[in-house]
Design a protein around this motif. Structure first.
Motif, PDB file in Angstrom:
ATOM      1  N   LEU A   1      -0.411  46.338 -17.302  1.00  0.00           N
ATOM      2  CA  LEU A   1      -0.524  46.764 -15.911  1.00  0.00           C
ATOM      3  C   LEU A   1      -1.739  47.665 -15.714  1.00  0.00           C
ATOM      4  O   LEU A   1      -2.555  47.452 -14.818  1.00  0.00           O
ATOM      5  CB  LEU A   1       0.756  47.499 -15.487  1.00  0.00           C
ATOM      6  CG  LEU A   1       0.773  48.042 -14.071  1.00  0.00           C
ATOM      7  CD1 LEU A   1       0.601  46.932 -13.052  1.00  0.00           C
ATOM      8  CD2 LEU A   1       2.073  48.789 -13.819  1.00  0.00           C
ATOM      9  N   LYS A   2      -1.898  48.648 -16.566  1.00  0.00           N
ATOM     10  CA  LYS A   2      -2.962  49.632 -16.430  1.00  0.00           C
ATOM     11  C   LYS A   2      -4.347  49.019 -16.589  1.00  0.00           C
ATOM     12  O   LYS A   2      -5.300  49.462 -15.956  1.00  0.00           O
ATOM     13  CB  LYS A   2      -2.675  50.731 -17.445  1.00  0.00           C
ATOM     14  CG  LYS A   2      -3.745  51.478 -18.038  1.00  0.00           C
ATOM     15  CD  LYS A   2      -3.193  52.537 -18.965  1.00  0.00           C
ATOM     16  CE  LYS A   2      -3.672  52.420 -20.354  1.00  0.00           C
ATOM     17  NZ  LYS A   2      -5.092  52.372 -20.506  1.00  0.00           N
ATOM     18  N   ASN A   3      -4.453  47.975 -17.384  1.00  0.00           N
ATOM     19  CA  ASN A   3      -5.747  47.323 -17.606  1.00  0.00           C
ATOM     20  C   ASN A   3      -6.038  46.211 -16.610  1.00  0.00           C
ATOM     21  O   ASN A   3      -7.028  45.495 -16.749  1.00  0.00           O
ATOM     22  CB  ASN A   3      -5.834  46.794 -19.036  1.00  0.00           C
ATOM     23  CG  ASN A   3      -5.825  47.928 -20.046  1.00  0.00           C
ATOM     24  OD1 ASN A   3      -6.390  48.979 -19.795  1.00  0.00           O
ATOM     25  ND2 ASN A   3      -5.173  47.723 -21.166  1.00  0.00           N
ATOM     26  N   GLY A   4      -5.168  46.051 -15.606  1.00  0.00           N
ATOM     27  CA  GLY A   4      -5.417  45.066 -14.566  1.00  0.00           C
ATOM     28  C   GLY A   4      -5.154  43.629 -14.959  1.00  0.00           C
ATOM     29  O   GLY A   4      -5.612  42.708 -14.290  1.00  0.00           O
ATOM     30  N   ARG A   5      -4.404  43.411 -16.029  1.00  0.00           N
ATOM     31  CA  ARG A   5      -4.114  42.046 -16.484  1.00  0.00           C
ATOM     32  C   ARG A   5      -2.781  41.519 -15.975  1.00  0.00           C
ATOM     33  O   ARG A   5      -2.450  40.367 -16.188  1.00  0.00           O
ATOM     34  CB  ARG A   5      -4.144  41.993 -18.012  1.00  0.00           C
ATOM     35  CG  ARG A   5      -5.514  42.276 -18.592  1.00  0.00           C
ATOM     36  CD  ARG A   5      -5.580  42.015 -20.093  1.00  0.00           C
ATOM     37  NE  ARG A   5      -4.426  42.518 -20.818  1.00  0.00           N
ATOM     38  CZ  ARG A   5      -4.383  43.640 -21.523  1.00  0.00           C
ATOM     39  NH1 ARG A   5      -5.446  44.413 -21.589  1.00  0.00           N
ATOM     40  NH2 ARG A   5      -3.302  44.008 -22.159  1.00  0.00           N
ATOM     41  N   ALA A   6      -2.005  42.358 -15.288  1.00  0.00           N
ATOM     42  CA  ALA A   6      -0.697  41.937 -14.779  1.00  0.00           C
ATOM     43  C   ALA A   6      -0.883  41.036 -13.563  1.00  0.00           C
ATOM     44  O   ALA A   6      -1.772  41.252 -12.743  1.00  0.00           O
ATOM     45  CB  ALA A   6       0.144  43.150 -14.404  1.00  0.00           C
ATOM     46  N   LYS A   7      -0.054  40.018 -13.451  1.00  0.00           N
ATOM     47  CA  LYS A   7      -0.077  39.124 -12.295  1.00  0.00           C
ATOM     48  C   LYS A   7       0.778  39.679 -11.160  1.00  0.00           C
ATOM     49  O   LYS A   7       0.592  39.321 -10.008  1.00  0.00           O
ATOM     50  CB  LYS A   7       0.453  37.736 -12.685  1.00  0.00           C
ATOM     51  CG  LYS A   7      -0.349  37.056 -13.768  1.00  0.00           C
ATOM     52  CD  LYS A   7      -1.645  36.551 -13.216  1.00  0.00           C
ATOM     53  CE  LYS A   7      -2.357  35.751 -14.300  1.00  0.00           C
ATOM     54  NZ  LYS A   7      -3.776  35.760 -14.139  1.00  0.00           N
ATOM     55  N   ALA A   8       1.729  40.547 -11.493  1.00  0.00           N
ATOM     56  CA  ALA A   8       2.643  41.106 -10.496  1.00  0.00           C
ATOM     57  C   ALA A   8       3.232  42.397 -11.051  1.00  0.00           C
ATOM     58  O   ALA A   8       3.168  42.656 -12.250  1.00  0.00           O
ATOM     59  CB  ALA A   8       3.763  40.111 -10.191  1.00  0.00           C
ATOM     60  N   VAL A   9       3.792  43.187 -10.139  1.00  0.00           N
ATOM     61  CA  VAL A   9       4.523  44.386 -10.543  1.00  0.00           C
ATOM     62  C   VAL A   9       5.759  44.478  -9.648  1.00  0.00           C
ATOM     63  O   VAL A   9       5.676  44.251  -8.439  1.00  0.00           O
ATOM     64  CB  VAL A   9       3.649  45.662 -10.445  1.00  0.00           C
ATOM     65  CG1 VAL A   9       3.151  45.906  -9.045  1.00  0.00           C
ATOM     66  CG2 VAL A   9       4.391  46.876 -10.972  1.00  0.00           C
ATOM     67  N   ARG A  10       6.887  44.748 -10.258  1.00  0.00           N
ATOM     68  CA  ARG A  10       8.120  44.895  -9.482  1.00  0.00           C
ATOM     69  C   ARG A  10       8.072  46.190  -8.685  1.00  0.00           C
ATOM     70  O   ARG A  10       7.546  47.201  -9.157  1.00  0.00           O
ATOM     71  CB  ARG A  10       9.332  44.924 -10.409  1.00  0.00           C
ATOM     72  CG  ARG A  10       9.584  43.631 -11.117  1.00  0.00           C
ATOM     73  CD  ARG A  10      10.728  43.806 -12.106  1.00  0.00           C
ATOM     74  NE  ARG A  10      10.834  42.642 -12.940  1.00  0.00           N
ATOM     75  CZ  ARG A  10      11.844  41.807 -12.910  1.00  0.00           C
ATOM     76  NH1 ARG A  10      12.883  42.043 -12.134  1.00  0.00           N
ATOM     77  NH2 ARG A  10      11.861  40.745 -13.687  1.00  0.00           N
ATOM     78  N   PHE A  11       8.635  46.131  -7.490  1.00  0.00           N
ATOM     79  CA  PHE A  11       8.694  47.352  -6.680  1.00  0.00           C
ATOM     80  C   PHE A  11       9.456  48.450  -7.405  1.00  0.00           C
ATOM     81  O   PHE A  11       9.110  49.628  -7.280  1.00  0.00           O
ATOM     82  CB  PHE A  11       9.331  47.071  -5.321  1.00  0.00           C
ATOM     83  CG  PHE A  11       8.392  46.445  -4.326  1.00  0.00           C
ATOM     84  CD1 PHE A  11       7.027  46.333  -4.555  1.00  0.00           C
ATOM     85  CD2 PHE A  11       8.874  45.980  -3.127  1.00  0.00           C
ATOM     86  CE1 PHE A  11       6.165  45.778  -3.628  1.00  0.00           C
ATOM     87  CE2 PHE A  11       8.026  45.417  -2.181  1.00  0.00           C
ATOM     88  CZ  PHE A  11       6.677  45.324  -2.434  1.00  0.00           C
ATOM     89  N   ALA A  12      10.482  48.088  -8.163  1.00  0.00           N
ATOM     90  CA  ALA A  12      11.248  49.096  -8.905  1.00  0.00           C
ATOM     91  C   ALA A  12      10.358  49.796  -9.934  1.00  0.00           C
ATOM     92  O   ALA A  12      10.449  51.016 -10.118  1.00  0.00           O
ATOM     93  CB  ALA A  12      12.447  48.453  -9.592  1.00  0.00           C
ATOM     94  N   THR A  13       9.476  49.043 -10.593  1.00  0.00           N
ATOM     95  CA  THR A  13       8.551  49.626 -11.565  1.00  0.00           C
ATOM     96  C   THR A  13       7.524  50.495 -10.856  1.00  0.00           C
ATOM     97  O   THR A  13       7.226  51.612 -11.299  1.00  0.00           O
ATOM     98  CB  THR A  13       7.851  48.521 -12.381  1.00  0.00           C
ATOM     99  OG1 THR A  13       8.834  47.728 -13.036  1.00  0.00           O
ATOM    100  CG2 THR A  13       6.898  49.105 -13.409  1.00  0.00           C
ATOM    101  N   LEU A  14       7.001  50.016  -9.748  1.00  0.00           N
ATOM    102  CA  LEU A  14       6.039  50.788  -8.972  1.00  0.00           C
ATOM    103  C   LEU A  14       6.672  52.091  -8.473  1.00  0.00           C
ATOM    104  O   LEU A  14       6.061  53.163  -8.558  1.00  0.00           O
ATOM    105  CB  LEU A  14       5.509  49.958  -7.801  1.00  0.00           C
ATOM    106  CG  LEU A  14       4.438  50.592  -6.928  1.00  0.00           C
ATOM    107  CD1 LEU A  14       3.218  50.999  -7.735  1.00  0.00           C
ATOM    108  CD2 LEU A  14       4.059  49.637  -5.807  1.00  0.00           C
ATOM    109  N   ALA A  15       7.895  52.003  -8.000  1.00  0.00           N
ATOM    110  CA  ALA A  15       8.606  53.193  -7.536  1.00  0.00           C
ATOM    111  C   ALA A  15       8.816  54.178  -8.684  1.00  0.00           C
ATOM    112  O   ALA A  15       8.645  55.398  -8.505  1.00  0.00           O
ATOM    113  CB  ALA A  15       9.947  52.805  -6.912  1.00  0.00           C
TER     114      ALA A  15
END
Length: 85
Positions: free
Chosen positions: A35-49
């Motif tokens: 996620l931090k390196n910009g390679r994620a295709k998506a992030v769950r709202f729960a993780t973002l929260a």
């Protein structure tokens, strides 16, 4: 990708390690690195929260949109007499 991830900025501001953030959020350090390196295709709202809660920030502090393709007026034009951009 037009979405830039600024987790490193918030980690530095909070003087927190990737490992500590991963532990407190409840994800693996490897998934946080993706996620931090910009390679994620998506992030769950729960993780973002959870990231926002731990880092005491807003989603916009972690994610921002960047224009991915230059506009025609942003591209340097070649001078036809000199050939210089």
């Amino acid at each position: 990708m037009p979405i830039a991830v600024d987790i490193d900025v918030m980690l530095a501001r909070r003087k927190m390690s990737v490992g500590e953030l991963a532990d407190r959020v409840g994800i693996t350090p490897a998934n946080l690195a993706v996620l931090k390196n910009g390679r994620a295709k998506a992030v769950r709202f729960a993780t973002l929260a959870a990231l926002c809660e731990v880092l005491e920030c807003q989603p916009g502090d972690l994610l921002r949109w960047e224009e991915s393709t230059p506009r025609a007026d942003d591209v340097p034009q070649r001078d036809h007499e000199t050939g210089v951009m």
